[in-house]
Each structure stands twice: as structure tokens, then as C-alpha cells.
Scaffold this motif. Structure first.
Motif, PDB file in Angstrom:
ATOM      1  N   MET A 282      58.336  90.452  32.544  1.00  0.00           N
ATOM      2  CA  MET A 282      57.252  91.437  32.485  1.00  0.00           C
ATOM      3  C   MET A 282      55.911  90.745  32.268  1.00  0.00           C
ATOM      4  O   MET A 282      54.907  91.107  32.882  1.00  0.00           O
ATOM      5  CB  MET A 282      57.530  92.446  31.368  1.00  0.00           C
ATOM      6  N   ALA A 283      55.900  89.744  31.396  1.00  0.00           N
ATOM      7  CA  ALA A 283      54.661  89.001  31.138  1.00  0.00           C
ATOM      8  C   ALA A 283      54.204  88.277  32.397  1.00  0.00           C
ATOM      9  O   ALA A 283      53.019  88.293  32.742  1.00  0.00           O
ATOM     10  CB  ALA A 283      54.869  88.016  29.991  1.00  0.00           C
ATOM     11  N   TRP A 284      55.131  87.645  33.101  1.00  0.00           N
ATOM     12  CA  TRP A 284      54.789  86.932  34.337  1.00  0.00           C
ATOM     13  C   TRP A 284      54.231  87.900  35.372  1.00  0.00           C
ATOM     14  O   TRP A 284      53.203  87.623  36.000  1.00  0.00           O
ATOM     15  CB  TRP A 284      56.014  86.217  34.890  1.00  0.00           C
ATOM     16  N   ALA A 285      54.877  89.048  35.546  1.00  0.00           N
ATOM     17  CA  ALA A 285      54.408  90.031  36.530  1.00  0.00           C
ATOM     18  C   ALA A 285      53.008  90.523  36.168  1.00  0.00           C
ATOM     19  O   ALA A 285      52.165  90.719  37.048  1.00  0.00           O
ATOM     20  CB  ALA A 285      55.382  91.200  36.616  1.00  0.00           C
ATOM     21  N   GLY A 286      52.762  90.700  34.880  1.00  0.00           N
ATOM     22  CA  GLY A 286      51.428  91.124  34.439  1.00  0.00           C
ATOM     23  C   GLY A 286      50.368  90.091  34.773  1.00  0.00           C
ATOM     24  O   GLY A 286      49.241  90.442  35.134  1.00  0.00           O
ATOM     25  N   GLU A 287      50.724  88.808  34.667  1.00  0.00           N
ATOM     26  CA  GLU A 287      49.779  87.740  35.016  1.00  0.00           C
ATOM     27  C   GLU A 287      49.449  87.763  36.499  1.00  0.00           C
ATOM     28  O   GLU A 287      48.332  87.434  36.894  1.00  0.00           O
ATOM     29  CB  GLU A 287      50.377  86.368  34.695  1.00  0.00           C
ATOM     30  N   GLN A 288      50.410  88.149  37.317  1.00  0.00           N
ATOM     31  CA  GLN A 288      50.207  88.153  38.762  1.00  0.00           C
ATOM     32  C   GLN A 288      49.352  89.330  39.223  1.00  0.00           C
ATOM     33  O   GLN A 288      48.798  89.294  40.314  1.00  0.00           O
ATOM     34  CB  GLN A 288      51.562  88.185  39.491  1.00  0.00           C
ATOM     35  N   SER A 289      49.265  90.375  38.399  1.00  0.00           N
ATOM     36  CA  SER A 289      48.478  91.569  38.739  1.00  0.00           C
ATOM     37  C   SER A 289      47.565  91.931  37.579  1.00  0.00           C
ATOM     38  O   SER A 289      47.742  92.968  36.946  1.00  0.00           O
ATOM     39  CB  SER A 289      49.429  92.731  39.040  1.00  0.00           C
ATOM     40  N   PRO A 290      46.561  91.088  37.287  1.00  0.00           N
ATOM     41  CA  PRO A 290      45.740  91.301  36.096  1.00  0.00           C
ATOM     42  C   PRO A 290      44.943  92.601  36.083  1.00  0.00           C
ATOM     43  O   PRO A 290      44.603  93.093  35.030  1.00  0.00           O
ATOM     44  CB  PRO A 290      44.812  90.087  36.079  1.00  0.00           C
ATOM     45  N   GLY A 291      44.662  93.188  37.206  1.00  0.00           N
ATOM     46  CA  GLY A 291      43.863  94.412  37.249  1.00  0.00           C
ATOM     47  C   GLY A 291      44.681  95.681  37.164  1.00  0.00           C
ATOM     48  O   GLY A 291      44.161  96.763  37.403  1.00  0.00           O
ATOM     49  N   ARG A 292      45.964  95.556  36.828  1.00  0.00           N
ATOM     50  CA  ARG A 292      46.837  96.733  36.807  1.00  0.00           C
ATOM     51  C   ARG A 292      47.511  96.895  35.447  1.00  0.00           C
ATOM     52  O   ARG A 292      48.680  96.571  35.279  1.00  0.00           O
ATOM     53  CB  ARG A 292      47.893  96.599  37.896  1.00  0.00           C
ATOM     54  N   PRO A 293      46.815  97.426  34.455  1.00  0.00           N
ATOM     55  CA  PRO A 293      47.406  97.578  33.125  1.00  0.00           C
ATOM     56  C   PRO A 293      48.603  98.524  33.103  1.00  0.00           C
ATOM     57  O   PRO A 293      49.473  98.406  32.255  1.00  0.00           O
ATOM     58  CB  PRO A 293      46.251  98.115  32.274  1.00  0.00           C
ATOM     59  N   GLU A 294      48.664  99.455  34.064  1.00  0.00           N
ATOM     60  CA  GLU A 294      49.796 100.387  34.106  1.00  0.00           C
ATOM     61  C   GLU A 294      51.086  99.699  34.530  1.00  0.00           C
ATOM     62  O   GLU A 294      52.180 100.218  34.291  1.00  0.00           O
ATOM     63  CB  GLU A 294      49.488 101.563  35.050  1.00  0.00           C
ATOM     64  N   LEU A 295      50.972  98.518  35.120  1.00  0.00           N
ATOM     65  CA  LEU A 295      52.156  97.798  35.577  1.00  0.00           C
ATOM     66  C   LEU A 295      53.092  97.470  34.418  1.00  0.00           C
ATOM     67  O   LEU A 295      54.303  97.618  34.536  1.00  0.00           O
ATOM     68  CB  LEU A 295      51.756  96.524  36.324  1.00  0.00           C
ATOM     69  N   ALA A 296      52.553  97.051  33.297  1.00  0.00           N
ATOM     70  CA  ALA A 296      53.399  96.714  32.140  1.00  0.00           C
ATOM     71  C   ALA A 296      54.193  97.927  31.681  1.00  0.00           C
ATOM     72  O   ALA A 296      55.395  97.819  31.402  1.00  0.00           O
ATOM     73  CB  ALA A 296      52.544  96.170  31.001  1.00  0.00           C
ATOM     74  N   ARG A 297      53.536  99.081  31.612  1.00  0.00           N
ATOM     75  CA  ARG A 297      54.251 100.305  31.203  1.00  0.00           C
ATOM     76  C   ARG A 297      55.344 100.651  32.205  1.00  0.00           C
ATOM     77  O   ARG A 297      56.447 101.038  31.827  1.00  0.00           O
ATOM     78  CB  ARG A 297      53.267 101.462  31.053  1.00  0.00           C
ATOM     79  N   ARG A 298      55.031 100.514  33.491  1.00  0.00           N
ATOM     80  CA  ARG A 298      56.007 100.827  34.544  1.00  0.00           C
ATOM     81  C   ARG A 298      57.192  99.876  34.471  1.00  0.00           C
ATOM     82  O   ARG A 298      58.347 100.294  34.555  1.00  0.00           O
ATOM     83  CB  ARG A 298      55.326 100.742  35.908  1.00  0.00           C
ATOM     84  N   LEU A 299      56.937  98.598  34.307  1.00  0.00           N
ATOM     85  CA  LEU A 299      58.029  97.625  34.226  1.00  0.00           C
ATOM     86  C   LEU A 299      58.884  97.859  32.987  1.00  0.00           C
ATOM     87  O   LEU A 299      60.111  97.738  33.044  1.00  0.00           O
ATOM     88  CB  LEU A 299      57.467  96.205  34.227  1.00  0.00           C
TER      89      LEU A 299
END
Length: 194
Positions: free
Chosen positions: A158-175
Motif C-alpha cells: 500500500m505504501a509503495w502504491a501510494g508513492e507511485q500515485s502521490p496526487g491520489r490520497p483516496e488511493l490509500a483508503r481504497r487499497l
């Protein structure tokens, strides 16, 4: 050492950790030590008196983080929903994981060394997380074949995916939602495609 001097040294130590945490979050583990000292409001010599190497600073930060996650897991054991407590802890693990990417080999060696303080803090954090997992499993909220190591791998992913998409804070919640769905028990298990 006089009491005032000890208090001042403790203050500098804490300020350096706070500044390093912010600098590493912004610039990774290779952040400038001079910048960290400046942010803390001390000279570079003070930084080196407290932390003689970058690795010593990283180890102190990681030990502090692991200890904090262990305390947080213990606190979450009192939450009424074991599954939600586990999800909260997993999100907090993932949120801080990106900060420590690119750790020097010496820090990784300390994590593997069973005699090091860093290894002991990491083991205590894992044990506390295991208690959250076991509680959620015992209450029927999480599959029984899920391990703590797998949860930590999910957090790292999840942390790695968040680094790859820094402009998408909702991504962490979705993952996190997807991960929790994947490890949760359901009445109707998904059917496998042929």
C-alpha cells in the motif's frame, strides 16, 4: 550532568527526531543531515553528538516508530470491533512505511540482528500486531490463514502504491478497503474462474 543540561540535551534529541522524521518523509532516507539540524534549530555538531551516523539516526527513528506502533496496537485491543481495529493499525503501518524506503544495509542488518535494540522493537511491534490479528480472527472477522507477515507485506505494498500515485490520497483508503475485503471472512466465498 546538571539537570538543566540534561533537559536541554533531551530537548535537542527530540527536536532532531522530529526534524528528521519530516525531512525523511519529504526527501527519503538520503535527506540532508545539515537540513535536519537546521530544521531542529541546532548545529550539525549537535546532530552528530546525538546521532554519529545517518544509520544511527534512522535506527532511532525506526525504533521510535516501531515502539509507537506496538503501543497503538495495544490501545486498539480495547476497540469494540476487532476488524476495524486491525484496519486502523494496518493503515497506520502503511502510512509510515514509505518514509523508510531505501534504508541503508547497516540499518537492515540491525533489523535482522536479534541482539539489536531495533530488532527487539520490530519484534515487539509485530507481536502487538499479531494480537490484533488473532483477536480479529477469533471473533470471525478475518480469515484464519492470514499471518502478521502477510499483513505487513500488504502495508508495504500500500505504501509503495501510494508513492507511485502521490496526487491520489483516496488511493490509500481504497487499497485498505480492498485488502480488508480480501482478508475478511464472508458467508459466500468468491467462486474461482475455471
Amino acid at each position: 550532568m546538571p539537570e538543566a543540561l540534561r533537559a536541554d540535551a533531551r530537548h535537542n534529541h527530540d527536536q532532531l527526531l522530529t526534524a528528521a522524521r519530516a525531512a525523511f518523509a519529504e526527501h527519503g532516507t538520503e535527506a540532508s543531515l545539515r537540513d535536519i539540524a537546521r530544521r531542529a534549530g541546532v548545529g550539525i555538531g549537535t546532530l552528530y553528538r546525538h546521532f554519529p551516523t545517518r544509520e544511527a539516526l534512522l535506527q532511532a527513528l525506526m525504533r521510535d516508530r516501531f515502539d509507537g506502533l506496538a503501543r497503538r496496537a495495544a490501545d486498539l485491543l480495547a476497540e469494540p470491533s476487532p476488524r476495524e481495529a486491525l484496519a486502523t493499525w494496518l493503515a497506520e503501518v502503511a502510512a509510515g512505511s514509505a518514509t523508510y524506503r531505501g534504508l541503508p544495509e547497516s540499518v537492515m542488518a540491525a533489523l535482522r540482528d536479534e541482539e539489536s535494540e531495533l530488532h527487539a522493537s520490530c519484534a515487539a511491534m509485530r507481536a502487538a500486531g499479531s494480537q490484533l490479528l488473532e483477536r480479529a480472527q477469533a471473533r470471525g472477522g478475518v480469515r484464519h490463514d492470514v499471518t502478521t507477515e502477510e499483513l505487513l507485506a500488504i502495508a508495504a505494498g500500500m505504501a509503495w502504491a501510494g508513492e507511485q500515485s502521490p496526487g491520489r490520497p483516496e488511493l490509500a483508503r481504497r487499497l485498505l478497503s480492498l485488502a480488508m475485503t480480501g482478508i475478511s471472512l464472508t458467508e459466500d466465498p468468491p467462486t474461482r474462474a475455471c
